[in-house]
Design a protein around this motif. Structure first.
Motif, PDB file in Angstrom:
ATOM      1  N   MET A  86       0.838  -1.194   0.000  1.00 53.49           N
ATOM      2  CA  MET A  86       0.000   0.000   0.000  1.00 53.49           C
ATOM      3  C   MET A  86       0.880   1.252   0.000  1.00 53.49           C
ATOM      4  SD  MET A  86      -3.011   1.398   0.084  1.00 53.49           S
ATOM      5  CE  MET A  86      -3.752   2.974   0.508  1.00 53.49           C
ATOM      6  N   PRO A  87       0.750   2.106  -1.034  1.00 49.93           N
ATOM      7  CA  PRO A  87       1.559   3.332  -1.047  1.00 49.93           C
ATOM      8  C   PRO A  87       0.949   4.395  -0.144  1.00 49.93           C
ATOM      9  CG  PRO A  87       0.140   3.284  -2.958  1.00 49.93           C
ATOM     10  CD  PRO A  87      -0.093   1.979  -2.228  1.00 49.93           C
ATOM     11  N   LYS A  88       1.730   5.398   0.189  1.00 51.00           N
ATOM     12  CA  LYS A  88       1.187   6.561   0.881  1.00 51.00           C
ATOM     13  C   LYS A  88       0.387   7.388  -0.118  1.00 51.00           C
ATOM     14  CE  LYS A  88       4.859   6.937   4.343  1.00 51.00           C
ATOM     15  NZ  LYS A  88       5.934   7.805   4.899  1.00 51.00           N
ATOM     16  N   VAL A  89      -0.638   8.056   0.386  1.00 48.82           N
ATOM     17  CA  VAL A  89      -1.520   8.841  -0.466  1.00 48.82           C
ATOM     18  C   VAL A  89      -1.392  10.320  -0.086  1.00 48.82           C
ATOM     19  CG1 VAL A  89      -3.903   9.217  -1.212  1.00 48.82           C
ATOM     20  CG2 VAL A  89      -3.110   6.895  -0.657  1.00 48.82           C
ATOM     21  N   TYR A  90      -1.180  11.152  -1.085  1.00 54.85           N
ATOM     22  CA  TYR A  90      -1.029  12.595  -0.857  1.00 54.85           C
ATOM     23  C   TYR A  90      -1.999  13.374  -1.739  1.00 54.85           C
ATOM     24  CZ  TYR A  90       3.217  12.331   2.016  1.00 54.85           C
ATOM     25  OH  TYR A  90       4.117  12.110   3.028  1.00 54.85           O
ATOM     26  N   ILE A  91      -2.382  14.548  -1.257  1.00 53.27           N
ATOM     27  CA  ILE A  91      -3.254  15.441  -2.020  1.00 53.27           C
ATOM     28  C   ILE A  91      -2.550  16.791  -2.170  1.00 53.27           C
ATOM     29  CG2 ILE A  91      -5.454  16.678  -2.058  1.00 53.27           C
ATOM     30  CD1 ILE A  91      -6.687  14.376  -0.506  1.00 53.27           C
ATOM     31  N   VAL A  92      -2.562  17.310  -3.394  1.00 56.56           N
ATOM     32  CA  VAL A  92      -1.984  18.619  -3.690  1.00 56.56           C
ATOM     33  C   VAL A  92      -3.137  19.605  -3.887  1.00 56.56           C
ATOM     34  CG1 VAL A  92      -0.556  19.959  -5.285  1.00 56.56           C
ATOM     35  CG2 VAL A  92      -0.003  17.555  -4.822  1.00 56.56           C
ATOM     36  N   ASN A  93      -3.156  20.643  -3.092  1.00 53.74           N
ATOM     37  CA  ASN A  93      -4.222  21.644  -3.193  1.00 53.74           C
ATOM     38  C   ASN A  93      -3.953  22.544  -4.395  1.00 53.74           C
ATOM     39  OD1 ASN A  93      -6.428  23.262  -2.683  1.00 53.74           O
ATOM     40  ND2 ASN A  93      -5.457  24.403  -1.022  1.00 53.74           N
ATOM     41  N   ASN A  94      -4.428  22.104  -5.552  1.00 53.92           N
ATOM     42  CA  ASN A  94      -4.186  22.822  -6.798  1.00 53.92           C
ATOM     43  C   ASN A  94      -5.351  22.546  -7.741  1.00 53.92           C
ATOM     44  OD1 ASN A  94      -3.085  23.589  -9.472  1.00 53.92           O
ATOM     45  ND2 ASN A  94      -1.148  23.797  -8.361  1.00 53.92           N
ATOM     46  N   PRO A  95      -5.931  23.597  -8.356  1.00 57.82           N
ATOM     47  CA  PRO A  95      -7.086  23.391  -9.232  1.00 57.82           C
ATOM     48  C   PRO A  95      -6.743  22.702 -10.557  1.00 57.82           C
ATOM     49  CG  PRO A  95      -6.402  25.683  -9.288  1.00 57.82           C
ATOM     50  CD  PRO A  95      -5.601  25.026  -8.207  1.00 57.82           C
ATOM     51  N   ALA A  96      -5.462  22.702 -10.925  1.00 57.25           N
ATOM     52  CA  ALA A  96      -5.063  22.042 -12.178  1.00 57.25           C
ATOM     53  C   ALA A  96      -5.157  20.524 -12.008  1.00 57.25           C
ATOM     54  CB  ALA A  96      -3.647  22.447 -12.557  1.00 57.25           C
ATOM     55  N   PRO A  97      -5.816  19.828 -12.923  1.00 53.38           N
ATOM     56  CA  PRO A  97      -5.959  18.373 -12.788  1.00 53.38           C
ATOM     57  C   PRO A  97      -4.676  17.646 -13.162  1.00 53.38           C
ATOM     58  CG  PRO A  97      -6.965  19.109 -14.828  1.00 53.38           C
ATOM     59  CD  PRO A  97      -6.485  20.345 -14.122  1.00 53.38           C
ATOM     60  N   ALA A 112       0.124  10.779  -5.573  1.00 54.55           N
ATOM     61  CA  ALA A 112      -0.420  12.092  -5.226  1.00 54.55           C
ATOM     62  C   ALA A 112      -1.355  12.565  -6.326  1.00 54.55           C
ATOM     63  CB  ALA A 112       0.713  13.107  -5.027  1.00 54.55           C
ATOM     64  N   VAL A 113      -2.443  13.172  -5.935  1.00 53.53           N
ATOM     65  CA  VAL A 113      -3.402  13.734  -6.883  1.00 53.53           C
ATOM     66  C   VAL A 113      -3.711  15.166  -6.471  1.00 53.53           C
ATOM     67  CG1 VAL A 113      -4.456  11.494  -7.403  1.00 53.53           C
ATOM     68  CG2 VAL A 113      -5.391  12.900  -5.559  1.00 53.53           C
ATOM     69  N   THR A 114      -4.064  15.981  -7.448  1.00 52.50           N
ATOM     70  CA  THR A 114      -4.464  17.351  -7.137  1.00 52.50           C
ATOM     71  C   THR A 114      -5.952  17.393  -6.797  1.00 52.50           C
ATOM     72  OG1 THR A 114      -5.019  17.886  -9.440  1.00 52.50           O
ATOM     73  CG2 THR A 114      -2.729  18.245  -8.740  1.00 52.50           C
ATOM     74  N   THR A 115      -6.333  18.444  -6.112  1.00 55.70           N
ATOM     75  CA  THR A 115      -7.762  18.616  -5.825  1.00 55.70           C
ATOM     76  C   THR A 115      -8.524  18.812  -7.127  1.00 55.70           C
ATOM     77  OG1 THR A 115      -7.272  20.966  -5.441  1.00 55.70           O
ATOM     78  CG2 THR A 115      -7.448  19.551  -3.505  1.00 55.70           C
ATOM     79  N   GLY A 116      -7.855  19.394  -8.120  1.00 54.25           N
ATOM     80  CA  GLY A 116      -8.493  19.624  -9.412  1.00 54.25           C
ATOM     81  C   GLY A 116      -8.884  18.342 -10.119  1.00 54.25           C
ATOM     82  N   ILE A 117      -8.022  17.327 -10.034  1.00 52.74           N
ATOM     83  CA  ILE A 117      -8.332  16.090 -10.745  1.00 52.74           C
ATOM     84  C   ILE A 117      -9.484  15.357 -10.075  1.00 52.74           C
ATOM     85  CG2 ILE A 117      -6.829  14.432  -9.545  1.00 52.74           C
ATOM     86  CD1 ILE A 117      -5.973  13.368 -12.253  1.00 52.74           C
ATOM     87  N   ALA A 238      -6.394  21.184 -18.712  1.00 52.49           N
ATOM     88  CA  ALA A 238      -5.084  21.804 -18.501  1.00 52.49           C
ATOM     89  C   ALA A 238      -4.853  22.982 -19.434  1.00 52.49           C
ATOM     90  CB  ALA A 238      -3.986  20.762 -18.694  1.00 52.49           C
ATOM     91  N   ASP A 239      -5.599  23.022 -20.551  1.00 52.64           N
ATOM     92  CA  ASP A 239      -5.437  24.126 -21.493  1.00 52.64           C
ATOM     93  C   ASP A 239      -5.891  25.455 -20.902  1.00 52.64           C
ATOM     94  OD1 ASP A 239      -4.357  22.534 -23.453  1.00 52.64           O
ATOM     95  OD2 ASP A 239      -6.289  22.105 -24.412  1.00 52.64           O
ATOM     96  N   TYR A 240      -6.868  25.413 -20.003  1.00 52.46           N
ATOM     97  CA  TYR A 240      -7.338  26.675 -19.429  1.00 52.46           C
ATOM     98  C   TYR A 240      -7.166  26.754 -17.913  1.00 52.46           C
ATOM     99  CZ  TYR A 240     -11.670  24.009 -18.558  1.00 52.46           C
ATOM    100  OH  TYR A 240     -12.579  23.058 -18.155  1.00 52.46           O
ATOM    101  N   ILE A 241      -6.677  25.680 -17.293  1.00 51.69           N
ATOM    102  CA  ILE A 241      -6.305  25.731 -15.869  1.00 51.69           C
ATOM    103  C   ILE A 241      -4.873  25.208 -15.755  1.00 51.69           C
ATOM    104  CG2 ILE A 241      -6.876  25.098 -13.498  1.00 51.69           C
ATOM    105  CD1 ILE A 241      -9.678  24.511 -14.339  1.00 51.69           C
TER     106      ILE A 241
END
Length: 289
Positions: A86-97, A112-117, A238-241
């Motif tokens: 099981m890997p560690k899970v991280y969240i990046v507070n960023n609107p870009a997906p 890690a995933v962004t909040t945008g995605i 990603a083209d507009y964010i």
């Protein structure tokens, strides 16, 4: 062994042969040993601490099951399905997906995933993305990328030394009494072309690993069309964010290149074209049902 694995092995061999050949031309035996050792030391640090560096760079916060139950559940189910740690899970507070994976080995894996995605993808699509990232970890792509970077970095250092010596004089290879104008021209030409060739091979390895992670991730999740749909959404959004704090040094780690580099030659792209990735995933969906 898949075609993408064979391509990775082939291009790693090409990069190794290129390093040996260029080292012999530019630095002789002593130059090769010194450049390789120096590059190895630099990338050894990167290999052991890359996860901490990139997570801090993007201000990622570790999430547990209480913080993000759905995200954590998807990762845990995929790890269980693949019989993986099981890997560690991280969240990046960023609107870009976007999303990325890091960690020097499966036991120290991080996704890690962004909040945008998480806002633009449905659960199946997010599962497809996370399966892709898990495939990077368990394919040891951090290790492969580090080895490629070590050889490419050593070639670039040799080239820099050769250009400096050719311009200011005093350069001679082992067992070389040279210094003729013709020899200096050869050194300059090789010192210019060799780093370009090394970079192209390194980027080709990176693109091959993306295709392989797509393929392995699709088999892990059994949802290749969901991953294809996710790639289309992420690329379009990603083209507009844009990812404002994206760094060129870490762009290759993302599932979609966060930097807008359409004007660059495709040879130097860290990611294959999204359209081609989607096409391959749809073909894989037809194949595996």
């Amino acid at each position: 062994m898949t075609s993408n694995t064979l391509k990775t092995a082939l291009f790693m061999t090409v990069l190794t042969v290129l390093f040996i050949a260029v080292g012999g031309v530019l630095g002789g035996r002593s130059g090769v040993i010194f450049a390789f050792g120096f590059a190895l030391l630099m990338n050894f640090f990167s290999y052991w601490f890359s996860d901490k560096i990139v997570l801090k760079m993007y201000r990622a916060k570790e999430a547990n099951e209480a913080d993000a139950p759905d995200l954590y559940r998807i990762v845990r189910n995929l790890a269980t399905k693949g019989n993986l740690p099981m890997p560690k899970v991280y969240i990046v507070n960023n609107p870009a997906p976007n999303a990325f994976a890091t960690g020097r080995n499966p036991e120290h894996g991080v996704v890690a995933v962004t909040t945008g995605i998480m806002q633009i993808l449905n659960e199946d699509e997010l599962e497809g993305v996370l399966a892709h990232e898990l495939s990077h970890i368990y394919g040891r792509d951090i290790l492969i990328g580090t080895i490629a970077a070590t050889f490419a970095g050593a070639i670039m250092m040799l080239a820099d030394w050769a250009r400096f010596a050719a311009i200011f004089g005093g350069f001679s290879r082992d067992n070389d009494e040279g210094g003729s104008p013709g020899g200096i021209v050869v050194l300059i030409v090789v010192s210019i072309l060799a780093p370009i060739a090394a970079m192209i091979v390194q980027m080709t390895i990176s693109r091959s690993r993306e295709y392989l992670a797509d393929e392995r991730g699709a088999h892990l999740s059994h949802k290749p069309r969901a991953l294809a749909s996710a790639l289309a959404k992420i690329s379009g959004t990603a083209d507009y964010i844009p990812m404002e704090n994206a760094n060129a040094a870490t762009a290759h780690m993302m599932i979609i290149n966060p930097l807008k580099g359409k004007s660059l030659l495709s040879l130097f792209a860290t990611h294959p074209p999204v359209e081609e990735r989607i096409k391959r995933l749809n073909a894989l969906a037809e194949k595996i049902g």
